[in-house]
Design an enzyme around this catalytic site. Structure first.
Site, mmCIF file in Angstrom:
data_model
loop_
_atom_site.group_PDB
_atom_site.id
_atom_site.type_symbol
_atom_site.label_atom_id
_atom_site.label_comp_id
_atom_site.label_asym_id
_atom_site.label_seq_id
_atom_site.Cartn_x
_atom_site.Cartn_y
_atom_site.Cartn_z
ATOM 1 N N ASN A 45 -14.242 5.962 5.140
ATOM 2 C CA ASN A 45 -14.357 5.083 6.294
ATOM 3 C C ASN A 45 -13.374 5.426 7.407
ATOM 4 O O ASN A 45 -13.658 5.190 8.586
ATOM 5 C CB ASN A 45 -14.171 3.625 5.868
ATOM 6 C CG ASN A 45 -15.335 3.128 5.036
ATOM 7 O OD1 ASN A 45 -16.460 3.584 5.193
ATOM 8 N ND2 ASN A 45 -15.069 2.198 4.140
ATOM 9 N N TYR A 50 0.809 -1.217 0.000
ATOM 10 C CA TYR A 50 0.000 0.000 0.000
ATOM 11 C C TYR A 50 0.845 1.272 0.000
ATOM 12 O O TYR A 50 0.300 2.375 -0.084
ATOM 13 C CB TYR A 50 -0.910 0.027 1.242
ATOM 14 C CG TYR A 50 -1.888 -1.118 1.321
ATOM 15 C CD1 TYR A 50 -2.970 -1.194 0.449
ATOM 16 C CD2 TYR A 50 -1.741 -2.124 2.268
ATOM 17 C CE1 TYR A 50 -3.882 -2.238 0.515
ATOM 18 C CE2 TYR A 50 -2.641 -3.178 2.353
ATOM 19 C CZ TYR A 50 -3.705 -3.229 1.472
ATOM 20 O OH TYR A 50 -4.595 -4.270 1.540
ATOM 21 N N ASP A 66 -6.607 11.485 2.132
ATOM 22 C CA ASP A 66 -6.864 11.589 0.702
ATOM 23 C C ASP A 66 -8.301 12.038 0.462
ATOM 24 O O ASP A 66 -9.202 11.727 1.248
ATOM 25 C CB ASP A 66 -6.622 10.235 0.026
ATOM 26 C CG ASP A 66 -7.546 9.151 0.564
ATOM 27 O OD1 ASP A 66 -7.515 8.892 1.789
ATOM 28 O OD2 ASP A 66 -8.308 8.561 -0.214
#
Length: 200
Positions: free
Chosen positions: A123, A26, A102
């Site tokens: 989330n 990631y 982001d």
């Protein structure tokens, strides 16, 4: 907003939490831009990372203020657990917590500093609001763009893909780190004047 002086009973002026996901796969994702920004701040101000609060913590001084940088390692959807633990430890109110994340609804390079607001389907923000018991924490929204016309990927898949060389990730991260420094030194309104109407 409580900038400055610091609240009585805490030794910390500001907690800056950059959102992201742990794991090498990631590391270059658009979704991890928050981690990239706090890494840049640690580099600029000589911070060293140590494991704490289910994440990585570095304590630095920026413009004479004591600032803690946090990278939650709980995965994005559980970011609030790490941030709440750090805020409780340092005895911080939510208005002394800045979340860098982001923003897929913004074009690449657009930045926005704000206090509170909606969660926008993010989330990580939802988890933080649940754990802090309020949406009234500081945010720095870092625009990473959306899939271009003809790109069939859903937004979630796009955010979990790496920046391309032409995205100039480093310039975006530097600009976001500059914005955190402005907010810390001069407060939210000054940061908003400096960045909210601009883009790279």
């Amino acid at each position: 907003m409580r900038l400055w002086p610091r609240r009585q009973g805490t030794s910390l002026d500001l907690l800056v939490a950059g959102l992201g996901n742990p794991g090498r796969e990631y590391g270059g994702n658009r979704h991890n831009v928050g981690w990239m920004v706090v890494d840049e701040l640690a580099r600029r101000h000589g911070g060293s990372w140590r494991s704490k609060f289910n994440g990585q913590l570095a304590e630095v001084r920026i413009d004479g203020h004591k600032v803690a940088l946090l990278k939650p390692e709980t995965y994005m959807n559980e970011s609030g657990r790490s941030i709440q633990a750090a805020a409780k430890f340092f005895k911080l109110d939510p208005d002394a917590v800045l979340v860098v994340h982001d923003e897929g609804d913004f074009g690449r390079g657009r930045l926005q500093a704000r206090m509170g607001g909606g969660l926008g389907g993010h989330n990580g923000l939802r988890s933080i609001a649940q754990q802090l018991g309020t949406t009234d924490f500081l945010r720095l929204r870092v625009g990473v763009g959306r899939p271009e016309r003809g790109d069939p990927r859903p937004l979630a898949d796009f955010l979990l893909s790496d920046f391309r060389p032409e995205d100039d990730r480093d310039a975006l991260v530097r600009a976001a780190a500059d914005a955190v420094e402005t907010l810390d030194a001069e407060g939210l309104e000054a940061a908003q004047r400096a960045i909210n109407s601009k883009r790279l």
